[in-house]
Design a protein around this motif. Structure first.
Motif, mmCIF file in Angstrom:
data_model
loop_
_atom_site.group_PDB
_atom_site.id
_atom_site.type_symbol
_atom_site.label_atom_id
_atom_site.label_comp_id
_atom_site.label_asym_id
_atom_site.label_seq_id
_atom_site.Cartn_x
_atom_site.Cartn_y
_atom_site.Cartn_z
ATOM 1 N N UNK A 345 0.745 -1.285 -0.087
ATOM 2 C CA UNK A 345 -0.129 0.094 -0.009
ATOM 3 C C UNK A 345 1.023 1.411 -0.082
ATOM 4 N N UNK A 346 2.165 1.070 0.610
ATOM 5 C CA UNK A 346 2.966 2.295 0.734
ATOM 6 C C UNK A 346 3.611 2.469 -0.577
ATOM 7 N N UNK A 347 3.042 1.963 -1.853
ATOM 8 C CA UNK A 347 3.725 2.357 -2.966
ATOM 9 C C UNK A 347 4.860 1.536 -3.361
ATOM 10 N N UNK A 348 5.245 0.991 -2.429
ATOM 11 C CA UNK A 348 6.589 0.226 -2.551
ATOM 12 C C UNK A 348 6.629 -0.817 -3.915
ATOM 13 N N UNK A 349 5.313 -1.307 -3.849
ATOM 14 C CA UNK A 349 4.973 -2.175 -5.052
ATOM 15 C C UNK A 349 5.327 -1.434 -6.445
ATOM 16 N N UNK A 350 4.958 -0.196 -6.509
ATOM 17 C CA UNK A 350 5.199 0.721 -7.652
ATOM 18 C C UNK A 350 6.587 0.722 -7.874
ATOM 19 N N UNK A 351 7.412 0.948 -6.966
ATOM 20 C CA UNK A 351 8.663 0.799 -7.086
ATOM 21 C C UNK A 351 9.354 -0.101 -7.515
ATOM 22 N N UNK A 352 8.809 -1.304 -6.949
ATOM 23 C CA UNK A 352 9.435 -2.836 -7.431
ATOM 24 C C UNK A 352 8.961 -2.938 -9.017
ATOM 25 N N UNK A 353 8.103 -2.091 -9.351
ATOM 26 C CA UNK A 353 7.510 -2.322 -10.861
ATOM 27 C C UNK A 353 8.330 -1.100 -11.719
ATOM 28 N N UNK A 354 9.397 -1.020 -11.517
ATOM 29 C CA UNK A 354 10.410 -0.290 -12.560
ATOM 30 C C UNK A 354 9.939 1.328 -12.227
ATOM 31 N N UNK A 355 9.238 1.419 -11.130
ATOM 32 C CA UNK A 355 8.881 3.152 -11.065
ATOM 33 C C UNK A 355 7.613 3.214 -11.692
ATOM 34 N N UNK A 356 6.871 1.868 -12.042
ATOM 35 C CA UNK A 356 5.323 2.368 -12.668
ATOM 36 C C UNK A 356 4.586 2.687 -11.678
ATOM 37 N N UNK A 357 3.729 3.918 -11.726
ATOM 38 C CA UNK A 357 2.734 4.290 -10.741
ATOM 39 C C UNK A 357 1.545 3.307 -10.319
ATOM 40 N N UNK A 358 1.366 3.036 -9.329
ATOM 41 C CA UNK A 358 -0.049 2.314 -8.931
ATOM 42 C C UNK A 358 -1.144 2.944 -9.277
ATOM 43 N N UNK A 359 -1.894 2.356 -10.066
ATOM 44 C CA UNK A 359 -3.499 2.749 -10.313
ATOM 45 C C UNK A 359 -4.331 2.961 -9.180
ATOM 46 N N UNK A 360 -4.218 1.636 -8.357
ATOM 47 C CA UNK A 360 -5.452 1.409 -7.535
ATOM 48 C C UNK A 360 -4.597 0.918 -6.414
ATOM 49 N N UNK A 361 -5.190 1.150 -5.011
ATOM 50 C CA UNK A 361 -4.467 0.300 -3.905
ATOM 51 C C UNK A 361 -4.687 -1.136 -4.080
ATOM 52 N N UNK A 362 -5.821 -1.832 -4.896
ATOM 53 C CA UNK A 362 -5.967 -2.998 -5.004
ATOM 54 C C UNK A 362 -5.333 -3.740 -6.003
ATOM 55 N N UNK A 364 -2.313 -2.736 -9.592
ATOM 56 C CA UNK A 364 -1.464 -1.805 -10.323
ATOM 57 C C UNK A 364 -1.379 -2.138 -11.787
ATOM 58 N N UNK A 365 -1.030 -1.148 -12.371
ATOM 59 C CA UNK A 365 -0.707 -1.366 -13.934
ATOM 60 C C UNK A 365 0.707 -1.477 -14.061
ATOM 61 N N UNK A 366 1.117 -2.558 -15.018
ATOM 62 C CA UNK A 366 2.593 -2.470 -15.341
ATOM 63 C C UNK A 366 2.670 -2.301 -16.741
ATOM 64 N N UNK A 367 3.503 -1.529 -17.145
ATOM 65 C CA UNK A 367 3.856 -1.529 -18.649
ATOM 66 C C UNK A 367 5.237 -2.023 -19.002
ATOM 67 N N UNK A 368 5.131 -2.987 -20.011
ATOM 68 C CA UNK A 368 6.575 -3.751 -20.037
ATOM 69 C C UNK A 368 7.372 -3.048 -20.983
ATOM 70 N N UNK A 369 8.655 -3.593 -21.224
ATOM 71 C CA UNK A 369 9.460 -2.963 -22.131
ATOM 72 C C UNK A 369 8.885 -2.411 -23.410
ATOM 73 N N UNK A 370 8.197 -3.454 -24.210
ATOM 74 C CA UNK A 370 7.568 -3.001 -25.499
ATOM 75 C C UNK A 370 6.382 -2.363 -25.218
ATOM 76 N N UNK A 371 5.887 -1.745 -23.963
ATOM 77 C CA UNK A 371 4.477 -1.142 -24.009
ATOM 78 C C UNK A 371 3.464 -1.818 -23.802
ATOM 79 N N UNK A 372 3.538 -3.186 -23.406
ATOM 80 C CA UNK A 372 2.469 -3.924 -23.435
ATOM 81 C C UNK A 372 2.134 -3.816 -21.896
ATOM 82 N N UNK A 373 0.820 -3.611 -21.854
ATOM 83 C CA UNK A 373 0.051 -3.410 -20.597
ATOM 84 C C UNK A 373 -0.230 -4.906 -19.963
ATOM 85 N N UNK A 374 -0.249 -4.604 -18.521
ATOM 86 C CA UNK A 374 -0.637 -5.619 -17.546
ATOM 87 C C UNK A 374 -1.191 -5.271 -16.540
#
Ligand SMILES: Nc1nc2c(ncn2[C@@H]2O[C@H](COP(=O)(O)OP(=O)(O)OP(=O)(O)O)[C@@H](O)[C@H]2O)c(=O)[nH]1
Length: 602
Positions: A345-362, A364-374
């Motif tokens: 919840x403290x956004x650490x997960x976001x940092x683990x994901x190469x700095x991608x911001x969390x979308x929701x506390x429940x 988070x969005x992850x954008x891969x190297x080639x722009x693929x979204x997950x």
């Protein structure tokens, strides 16, 4: 008195209209009111029936129209399909008017609980649920159709078997800007749509009501509002109503009022629940959830990562075709499993994901190297504070995450959590079961099979070969002068040596053969589908191999040893004990003959 003309939109609202033989419309049309209230009369001499009599606003004209046909005193039954004031507010007027002692107010007990507050003095209740849902009249029978929650918990309709008229109350009602007694065509459904979308809590409730109605041969539907539905439209209207999305606005909680979208969401949630109820297996659930999610989101595949009780990480894939595949857990996900809820919840997960911001506390969005979204869904154990599992939803293309997507994902979390927890528990139980089984059949020192397993398995294998064909060879091996090794180097060294010999033996036989630690420094090898020649050859090879082998122990100590081997080919029908005994005798002969040799029984 007028006959209705289905082709005529306007009708003379000043008089009673006969809509079926001796069934009359005696309603009232209020100016500028799309909420027309219909009242119906079944003419039955002095046993007549008035259905949904109306409000204080309308009763005077209804009364006048009734009296065009029969004296009001001829009415014995006053049916109220529910308790709303537009159909029941005139009850005190009726109560004052009626002076026959057998007149009754026909309704359901739930409506009666409210209607009693009118404090009627003369009109007692006659409850449909206490009279087997039917009322016998002199020349017809009325059947009451229970349609609970279609409008009100005690809501019901009345079906007249004689004419096929369904007095449907609010069901099939509509809002008509211009009063039209008869629905002209299927276009009437549009007048019904807003009425039902907003009045009926859910489609399940509506479909249940329609199923009840479908048991009766309905030829005409006479609702309390809107227009009467003539025979040709009955089927098509019911079909359309079955498909209607309704009541979902309750779900929106003020966020979303798009009925169609919410209805899709509702269906999705329903399917998720059903999947969880009916499927037990992870493969099935994962595949079903994927299918269900694909209806709302462009999901390519879902990977599940799970931390098991023994700390092992597990990767499971559900992509529709390949339902499950153990995968290497990617390092960045590995780092997430096990983190605390506060950490996530403290956004650490976001940092683990190469700095991608969390979308929701429940999630988070992850954008891969080639722009693929997950999307990454953290699944915490229900009671726990640690991240036990992750669902990684790969999308086919990037999407906007709006309220609807958030809602869908939020609803998925609990079932996913349950299914993964269940899978983790199942896998731990399975692993424990396998460990227990292995412990029960293997010798703990050498890992070879024990005598218990031998008895069970080899006996069965022997019986299977009694029908003819190749046989089983037993080779019994005993280490020579093993006592000396124990005596000189100690028992632990003896143990280590036994383990090394076991490994060597295991590596010298074929897959189907069975190596057993028979006791102390004695081993038994069962060679499946072997001939005496093959047995002899293997025994000699083993003997020579062991004699030539330099056993190197952990502490660097190097030891050599020899074995004596006794072999026997099983005779058809020979019991296992007898085969082992012959091999043992041959071994004894080998020992007697000076050890480091193999002897084969005749
Ligand atoms: N270290 C160790 N020694 C064992 C184990 N089981 C049996 N032994 C030893 O194996 C030795 C067997 O001794 P004997 O039956 O006299 O046979 P041997 O010394 O091998 O001589 P021969 O069989 O006649 O060649 C005994 O010293 C046992 O203590 C075990 O699990 N670990």
């Amino acid at each position: 008195m007028h006959q209705p003309d289905p082709n005529q939109r306007s009708f003379d609202t000043d008089h009673a209209i006969e809509i079926a033989p001796r069934v009359w419309w005696v309603g009232h049309v209020l100016a500028d009111d799309p909420f027309q209230c219909h009242v119906y009369l079944i003419e039955q001499g002095d046993q007549s029936v008035l259905l949904d009599p109306g409000s204080r606003l309308t009763f005077a004209t209804t009364l006048r129209k009734i009296e065009e046909i029969i004296p009001v005193s001829a009415i014995r039954y006053f049916v109220c399909h529910h308790q709303d004031p537009d159909i029941t507010a005139c009850l005190p007027l009726i109560d004052a008017l009626v002076d026959r002692p057998d007149a009754v107010l026909v309704t359901h007990w739930r409506a009666s609980a409210l209607l009693r507050h009118y404090a009627l003095e003369r009109l007692p209740f006659w409850l449909v649920d206490e009279h087997d849902w039917r009322l016998a009249l002199p020349d017809r029978e009325l059947r009451f159709v229970f349609t609970p929650y279609a409008h009100f918990p005690g809501a019901f309709c009345t079906f007249d078997a004689e004419t096929g008229v369904l007095f449907s109350s609010d069901l099939f009602g509509g809002f008509t800007e211009t009063p039209a007694l008869m629905a002209e065509d299927i276009g009437y459904f549009e007048a019904m749509r807003p009425f039902h979308e907003h009045y009926i809590p859910s489609r399940d409730i509506l479909v249940h009501a329609l199923d009840q109605i479908a048991r009766h041969p309905v030829r005409l539907i006479a609702p309390q509002h809107g227009s009467i539905i003539p025979a040709p439209l009955v089927g098509p209207i019911i079909e359309q109503l079955r498909e209607l999305d309704c009541g979902i606005y309750l779900f929106a909680g003020g966020v979303d009022t798009d009925i169609r979208r919410l209805s899709r969401l509702n269906r999705t949630l329903g399917e998720i629940t059903r999947t969880m109820l009916y499927c037990r297996d992870f493969h099935d659930i994962a595949a079903r959830l994927l299918e269900v999610m694909r209806r709302s989101l462009p999901v390519a595949r879902i990977d599940y990562y799970l931390k098991l009780a023994d700390g092992e990480m597990l990767g499971l894939v559900a992509d529709g075709q390949e339902q499950q595949r153990a995968e290497q857990v990617p390092a960045w996900l590995h780092a997430l499993l096990g983190i605390s809820r506060t950490h996530w919840l403290g956004n650490s997960a976001g940092r683990c994901l190469h700095g991608h911001p969390m979308h929701d506390e429940r999630f988070c969005c992850h954008t891969g190297d080639e722009g693929a979204m997950s999307l990454l869904l953290p699944l915490f154990a229900r009671e726990g504070e640690r991240l036990e599992a992750i669902a990684h939803i790969h999308l086919e293309h990037p999407i906007e995450i709006g309220a609807h997507e958030r809602q869908l994902i939020a609803q998925l979390m609990v079932p996913l959590q349950v299914v993964l927890e269940r899978e983790a528990i199942y896998r731990s139980i399975e692993a424990e079961r396998t460990r227990t089984y292995q412990r029960s059949i293997r010798d703990s020192l050498t890992g070879l099979f024990n005598r218990f397993y031998m008895q069970d398995i080899i006996e069965r294998q022997c019986h299977a070969r009694d029908r003819g064909g190749p046989q089983v060879v037993a080779l019994m091996l005993d280490l020579d002068h093993f006592k000396r090794i124990n005596d000189h180097h100690g028992h632990p060294t003896g143990d280590a040596l036994l383990r090394l010999v076991a490994t060597l033996l295991h590596g010298s036989i074929r897959d189907g053969d069975v190596p057993v630690r028979f006791g102390g420094e004695e081993f038994l090898l069962f060679l499946m589908d072997a001939s005496a020649e093959q047995g002899r050859a293997l025994a000699e090879r083993l003997r020579a191999r062991i004699a030539a082998h330099q056993f190197v122990l952990d502490d660097g100590l190097e030891l050599r040893l020899t074995v004596s081997i006794g072999g026997a080919l099983r005779r058809p029908g020979e019991p296992l004990d007898a085969l082992v005994e012959r091999a043992d005798k041959a071994l004894y002969t080998a020992k007697q003959a000076g050890r480091d040799r193999a002897v084969f029984a005749d």
